[in-house]
Design a protein around this motif. Structure first.
Motif, PDB file in Angstrom:
ATOM      1  N   GLY A  77      70.774 -21.997   9.988  1.00  0.00           N
ATOM      2  CA  GLY A  77      69.635 -21.757   9.096  1.00  0.00           C
ATOM      3  C   GLY A  77      68.831 -23.016   8.870  1.00  0.00           C
ATOM      4  O   GLY A  77      67.600 -22.976   8.800  1.00  0.00           O
ATOM      5  N   MET A  78      69.514 -24.159   8.801  1.00  0.00           N
ATOM      6  CA  MET A  78      68.810 -25.424   8.625  1.00  0.00           C
ATOM      7  C   MET A  78      67.937 -25.723   9.840  1.00  0.00           C
ATOM      8  O   MET A  78      66.799 -26.150   9.713  1.00  0.00           O
ATOM      9  CB  MET A  78      69.801 -26.560   8.418  1.00  0.00           C
ATOM     10  CG  MET A  78      69.143 -27.922   8.264  1.00  0.00           C
ATOM     11  SD  MET A  78      70.306 -29.290   8.342  1.00  0.00           S
ATOM     12  CE  MET A  78      70.679 -29.332  10.078  1.00  0.00           C
ATOM     13  N   VAL A  79      68.468 -25.470  11.023  1.00  0.00           N
ATOM     14  CA  VAL A  79      67.715 -25.729  12.251  1.00  0.00           C
ATOM     15  C   VAL A  79      66.513 -24.796  12.355  1.00  0.00           C
ATOM     16  O   VAL A  79      65.411 -25.226  12.694  1.00  0.00           O
ATOM     17  CB  VAL A  79      68.638 -25.588  13.485  1.00  0.00           C
ATOM     18  CG1 VAL A  79      67.839 -25.605  14.773  1.00  0.00           C
ATOM     19  CG2 VAL A  79      69.685 -26.685  13.483  1.00  0.00           C
ATOM     20  N   ARG A 136      61.496 -28.334   3.867  1.00  0.00           N
ATOM     21  CA  ARG A 136      62.462 -29.426   3.773  1.00  0.00           C
ATOM     22  C   ARG A 136      63.539 -29.147   2.732  1.00  0.00           C
ATOM     23  O   ARG A 136      64.693 -29.483   2.920  1.00  0.00           O
ATOM     24  CB  ARG A 136      61.743 -30.725   3.433  1.00  0.00           C
ATOM     25  CG  ARG A 136      61.097 -31.346   4.627  1.00  0.00           C
ATOM     26  CD  ARG A 136      60.576 -32.736   4.295  1.00  0.00           C
ATOM     27  NE  ARG A 136      59.227 -32.787   4.833  1.00  0.00           N
ATOM     28  CZ  ARG A 136      58.129 -32.921   4.128  1.00  0.00           C
ATOM     29  NH1 ARG A 136      58.196 -33.057   2.833  1.00  0.00           N
ATOM     30  NH2 ARG A 136      56.957 -32.940   4.707  1.00  0.00           N
ATOM     31  N   VAL A 137      63.161 -28.525   1.626  1.00  0.00           N
ATOM     32  CA  VAL A 137      64.128 -28.216   0.574  1.00  0.00           C
ATOM     33  C   VAL A 137      65.166 -27.239   1.106  1.00  0.00           C
ATOM     34  O   VAL A 137      66.372 -27.414   0.912  1.00  0.00           O
ATOM     35  CB  VAL A 137      63.417 -27.646  -0.671  1.00  0.00           C
ATOM     36  CG1 VAL A 137      64.417 -27.212  -1.724  1.00  0.00           C
ATOM     37  CG2 VAL A 137      62.457 -28.672  -1.238  1.00  0.00           C
ATOM     38  N   TYR A 138      64.719 -26.188   1.796  1.00  0.00           N
ATOM     39  CA  TYR A 138      65.649 -25.212   2.353  1.00  0.00           C
ATOM     40  C   TYR A 138      66.572 -25.884   3.369  1.00  0.00           C
ATOM     41  O   TYR A 138      67.777 -25.662   3.385  1.00  0.00           O
ATOM     42  CB  TYR A 138      64.915 -24.088   3.082  1.00  0.00           C
ATOM     43  CG  TYR A 138      63.852 -23.384   2.306  1.00  0.00           C
ATOM     44  CD1 TYR A 138      63.944 -23.193   0.936  1.00  0.00           C
ATOM     45  CD2 TYR A 138      62.726 -22.882   2.956  1.00  0.00           C
ATOM     46  CE1 TYR A 138      62.950 -22.534   0.231  1.00  0.00           C
ATOM     47  CE2 TYR A 138      61.735 -22.211   2.263  1.00  0.00           C
ATOM     48  CZ  TYR A 138      61.854 -22.047   0.900  1.00  0.00           C
ATOM     49  OH  TYR A 138      60.874 -21.398   0.230  1.00  0.00           O
ATOM     50  N   ARG A 139      65.985 -26.692   4.214  1.00  0.00           N
ATOM     51  CA  ARG A 139      66.768 -27.314   5.280  1.00  0.00           C
ATOM     52  C   ARG A 139      67.784 -28.314   4.746  1.00  0.00           C
ATOM     53  O   ARG A 139      68.935 -28.307   5.159  1.00  0.00           O
ATOM     54  CB  ARG A 139      65.844 -28.005   6.269  1.00  0.00           C
ATOM     55  CG  ARG A 139      65.147 -27.043   7.170  1.00  0.00           C
ATOM     56  CD  ARG A 139      64.287 -27.768   8.144  1.00  0.00           C
ATOM     57  NE  ARG A 139      64.014 -26.879   9.272  1.00  0.00           N
ATOM     58  CZ  ARG A 139      63.287 -27.222  10.286  1.00  0.00           C
ATOM     59  NH1 ARG A 139      62.749 -28.412  10.341  1.00  0.00           N
ATOM     60  NH2 ARG A 139      63.091 -26.370  11.273  1.00  0.00           N
ATOM     61  N   VAL A 140      67.383 -29.179   3.860  1.00  0.00           N
ATOM     62  CA  VAL A 140      68.300 -30.186   3.339  1.00  0.00           C
ATOM     63  C   VAL A 140      69.424 -29.524   2.548  1.00  0.00           C
ATOM     64  O   VAL A 140      70.594 -29.872   2.702  1.00  0.00           O
ATOM     65  CB  VAL A 140      67.539 -31.221   2.480  1.00  0.00           C
ATOM     66  CG1 VAL A 140      68.493 -32.114   1.711  1.00  0.00           C
ATOM     67  CG2 VAL A 140      66.624 -32.049   3.354  1.00  0.00           C
ATOM     68  N   GLY A 141      69.094 -28.569   1.704  1.00  0.00           N
ATOM     69  CA  GLY A 141      70.118 -27.872   0.925  1.00  0.00           C
ATOM     70  C   GLY A 141      71.128 -27.164   1.797  1.00  0.00           C
ATOM     71  O   GLY A 141      72.341 -27.303   1.618  1.00  0.00           O
ATOM     72  N   ALA A 142      70.638 -26.413   2.770  1.00  0.00           N
ATOM     73  CA  ALA A 142      71.542 -25.697   3.676  1.00  0.00           C
ATOM     74  C   ALA A 142      72.346 -26.671   4.519  1.00  0.00           C
ATOM     75  O   ALA A 142      73.544 -26.469   4.750  1.00  0.00           O
ATOM     76  CB  ALA A 142      70.740 -24.761   4.577  1.00  0.00           C
ATOM     77  N   GLY A 143      71.700 -27.736   4.957  1.00  0.00           N
ATOM     78  CA  GLY A 143      72.381 -28.693   5.820  1.00  0.00           C
ATOM     79  C   GLY A 143      73.515 -29.424   5.144  1.00  0.00           C
ATOM     80  O   GLY A 143      74.608 -29.544   5.697  1.00  0.00           O
TER      81      GLY A 143
END
Length: 187
Positions: free
Chosen positions: A89-91, A31-38
């Motif tokens: 990357g987020m997806v 979730r951290v990777y996804r939210v940050g990238a998003g």
């Protein structure tokens, strides 16, 4: 040659971490990777689209600003591309997003230093101003932080694959079972 010799790995490849086998798809760090990238990807995408809507010249070095940042057509297209990559990357998530965040974070920092040196020169083809340089530094540090979250640190749990890859000689962490105690009898 013995049949088991074909399956032995060299000492060099034995220490190479195999992250995908250890981190499940729904790991909490995902979730951290996804939210940050998003969030950063959405901002860059919006910035690029707003720059394209304003029909700024492709290599214009004028004072055209969008959302407080100087821009031109080339920077708008580049922002759209990088924003789209961050959204992909987020997806995808997981280690792809983490690695992508780290790589793009380093590139943003390098871009900030490069354009800091080109600020008042004729080679400033992305029309960077000081606010763009500071934005590039901030986004680079954020992306690197998002990408390194859970990979580096002094308090990683011993079952973390990144900790295991740095400490291959350590025995696997055992799970300590709590000692069963008889309840105290009240007199």
């Amino acid at each position: 040659m013995a049949p088991h010799a074909a399956h032995t790995r060299s000492p060099r490849s034995r220490n190479r971490p195999r992250f995908d086998e250890h981190l499940p798809v729904d790991h909490r760090l995902n979730r951290v990777y996804r939210v940050g990238a998003g969030l950063i990807g959405l901002f860059l995408l919006a910035f690029g689209i707003l720059g394209m809507i304003n029909r700024i010249g492709f290599f214009s070095t004028g004072g055209d600003t969008v959302v407080g940042l100087n821009t031109n057509g080339a920077l708008s297209v580049l922002s759209i591309c990088v924003g789209a990559v961050l959204l992909v990357g987020m997806v995808i998530g997981g280690n792809v997003a983490s690695t992508l965040n780290m790589v793009l974070g380093v590139l943003f920092l390098l871009n900030g230093f490069l354009n800091l040196g080109l600020l008042d020169s004729g080679s400033n083809f992305l029309a960077f101003k000081m606010q763009n340089v500071l934005f590039s530094f901030a986004v680079g540090l954020l992306l690197m932080t998002f990408g390194m979250y859970g990979r580096v640190g002094s308090s990683l749990p011993h079952d973390n694959p990144y900790w295991k890859s740095r400490h291959p000689e350590s025995p696997p962490a055992r799970r300590e079972e709590p000692e069963h105690r008889e309840p105290r009898q009240v007199r």
